[in-house]
Design a protein around this motif. Structure first.
Motif, PDB file in Angstrom:
ATOM      1  N   MET A   1       0.618  -1.467   0.105  1.00 10.55           N
ATOM      2  CA  MET A   1       0.186  -0.207  -0.028  1.00 10.55           C
ATOM      3  C   MET A   1       0.808   1.400  -0.209  1.00 10.55           C
ATOM      4  N   ILE A   2       0.020   2.338  -0.635  1.00 12.57           N
ATOM      5  CA  ILE A   2       1.137   3.625  -0.909  1.00 12.57           C
ATOM      6  C   ILE A   2       0.724   4.147  -0.059  1.00 12.57           C
ATOM      7  N   GLU A   3       1.696   4.349   1.379  1.00 11.93           N
ATOM      8  CA  GLU A   3       1.200   5.590   2.224  1.00 11.93           C
ATOM      9  C   GLU A   3       0.997   6.757   2.363  1.00 11.93           C
ATOM     10  N   SER A   4      -0.153   7.278   2.836  1.00  9.79           N
ATOM     11  CA  SER A   4      -0.446   8.226   2.765  1.00  9.79           C
ATOM     12  C   SER A   4       0.369   9.823   3.177  1.00  9.79           C
ATOM     13  N   GLU A   5       0.392  11.163   3.355  1.00 15.74           N
ATOM     14  CA  GLU A   5       1.305  11.975   4.308  1.00 15.74           C
ATOM     15  C   GLU A   5       0.420  12.553   5.304  1.00 15.74           C
ATOM     16  N   ASP A   6      -1.281  12.226   4.662  1.00 18.79           N
ATOM     17  CA  ASP A   6      -2.277  12.702   6.040  1.00 18.79           C
ATOM     18  C   ASP A   6      -2.671  11.472   6.883  1.00 18.79           C
ATOM     19  N   SER A   7      -2.786  11.863   7.696  1.00 14.76           N
ATOM     20  CA  SER A   7      -2.415  10.841   8.908  1.00 14.76           C
ATOM     21  C   SER A   7      -4.627  10.579   8.482  1.00 14.76           C
ATOM     22  N   GLU A   8      -5.545  11.268   8.653  1.00 11.35           N
ATOM     23  CA  GLU A   8      -6.693  10.960   8.816  1.00 11.35           C
ATOM     24  C   GLU A   8      -6.531   9.829   7.655  1.00 11.35           C
ATOM     25  N   VAL A   9      -6.140  10.281   6.583  1.00  8.30           N
ATOM     26  CA  VAL A   9      -6.357   9.077   4.936  1.00  8.30           C
ATOM     27  C   VAL A   9      -5.283   7.536   5.256  1.00  8.30           C
ATOM     28  N   GLN A  10      -4.742   7.707   6.079  1.00  8.55           N
ATOM     29  CA  GLN A  10      -3.344   6.977   6.600  1.00  8.55           C
ATOM     30  C   GLN A  10      -4.560   5.453   7.716  1.00  8.55           C
ATOM     31  N   THR A  11      -5.081   5.850   8.337  1.00  6.04           N
ATOM     32  CA  THR A  11      -6.463   5.892   9.312  1.00  6.04           C
ATOM     33  C   THR A  11      -6.510   5.038   8.462  1.00  6.04           C
ATOM     34  N   PHE A  12      -7.803   5.630   8.149  1.00  5.86           N
ATOM     35  CA  PHE A  12      -8.946   4.516   7.278  1.00  5.86           C
ATOM     36  C   PHE A  12      -8.461   3.968   6.391  1.00  5.86           C
ATOM     37  N   ILE A  13      -6.925   4.052   5.020  1.00  2.00           N
ATOM     38  CA  ILE A  13      -6.650   2.931   4.534  1.00  2.00           C
ATOM     39  C   ILE A  13      -6.698   1.835   5.162  1.00  2.00           C
ATOM     40  N   GLU A  14      -6.047   2.533   6.809  1.00  2.00           N
ATOM     41  CA  GLU A  14      -5.419   0.382   7.703  1.00  2.00           C
ATOM     42  C   GLU A  14      -6.474   0.184   8.451  1.00  2.00           C
ATOM     43  N   ASP A  15      -7.777   0.642   8.364  1.00  2.00           N
ATOM     44  CA  ASP A  15      -8.871   0.480   8.822  1.00  2.00           C
ATOM     45  C   ASP A  15      -9.829  -0.313   7.392  1.00  2.00           C
ATOM     46  N   VAL A  16      -9.669  -0.186   6.837  1.00  2.00           N
ATOM     47  CA  VAL A  16     -10.062  -0.836   4.949  1.00  2.00           C
ATOM     48  C   VAL A  16      -9.423  -2.345   5.392  1.00  2.00           C
ATOM     49  N   VAL A  17      -8.071  -2.135   5.550  1.00  2.00           N
ATOM     50  CA  VAL A  17      -7.443  -3.375   5.230  1.00  2.00           C
ATOM     51  C   VAL A  17      -7.204  -4.251   6.136  1.00  2.00           C
ATOM     52  N   VAL A  18      -8.123  -3.716   7.729  1.00  2.00           N
ATOM     53  CA  VAL A  18      -8.015  -4.586   8.561  1.00  2.00           C
ATOM     54  C   VAL A  18      -9.267  -5.167   8.903  1.00  2.00           C
ATOM     55  N   ARG A  19     -10.734  -4.479   7.777  1.00  2.00           N
ATOM     56  CA  ARG A  19     -12.363  -5.181   8.126  1.00  2.00           C
ATOM     57  C   ARG A  19     -12.453  -6.018   6.732  1.00  2.00           C
ATOM     58  N   ASP A  20     -12.065  -6.048   5.850  1.00  2.00           N
ATOM     59  CA  ASP A  20     -12.080  -6.330   4.458  1.00  2.00           C
ATOM     60  C   ASP A  20     -10.748  -7.638   3.406  1.00  2.00           C
ATOM     61  N   ASP A  21     -11.533  -7.780   2.676  1.00  2.00           N
ATOM     62  CA  ASP A  21     -10.800  -9.037   1.910  1.00  2.00           C
ATOM     63  C   ASP A  21     -10.141  -8.366   0.989  1.00  2.00           C
ATOM     64  N   ASP A  22     -11.278  -8.002  -0.127  1.00  2.00           N
ATOM     65  CA  ASP A  22     -11.138  -7.414  -1.744  1.00  2.00           C
ATOM     66  C   ASP A  22     -11.007  -6.145  -1.416  1.00  2.00           C
ATOM     67  N   THR A  23     -11.500  -4.960  -1.240  1.00  2.00           N
ATOM     68  CA  THR A  23     -11.585  -3.472  -1.222  1.00  2.00           C
ATOM     69  C   THR A  23     -10.101  -2.981  -1.130  1.00  2.00           C
ATOM     70  N   PRO A  24      -9.498  -3.560  -0.367  1.00  2.00           N
ATOM     71  CA  PRO A  24      -8.430  -2.659  -0.057  1.00  2.00           C
ATOM     72  C   PRO A  24      -6.959  -2.570  -1.340  1.00  2.00           C
TER      73      PRO A  24
END
Length: 73
Positions: A1-24
């Motif tokens: 995954m490309i890390e985001s410079e925006d901390s809110e975006v990065q948290t969102f991405i990490e949450d998506v990775v944890v909760r879902d299999d396909d959408t990340p």
């Protein structure tokens, strides 16, 4: 995954990775495409998704339970 410079975006991405299999993978493909074509684009959280902007907003990606929406303005 490309890390985001925006901390809110990065948290969102990490949450998506944890909760879902396909959408990340889809989220990553959208972000990678945006930054390949617009390397100076900024991203931020808005309306529950990631907004992309240069001088003005030009698109967004929203992750839902069973699908991903990509929008362009």
């Amino acid at each position: 995954m490309i890390e985001s410079e925006d901390s809110e975006v990065q948290t969102f991405i990490e949450d998506v990775v944890v909760r879902d299999d396909d959408t990340p993978e889809i989220l990553e493909a959208v972000r990678r495409t945006v930054f390949e074509h617009y390397p100076d684009a900024d991203e931020r959280m808005m309306y529950g998704g990631i907004m992309f902007s240069l001088e003005e907003d030009f698109g967004a990606v929203f992750v839902h339970t069973h699908h991903v929406t990509v929008e362009f303005s």
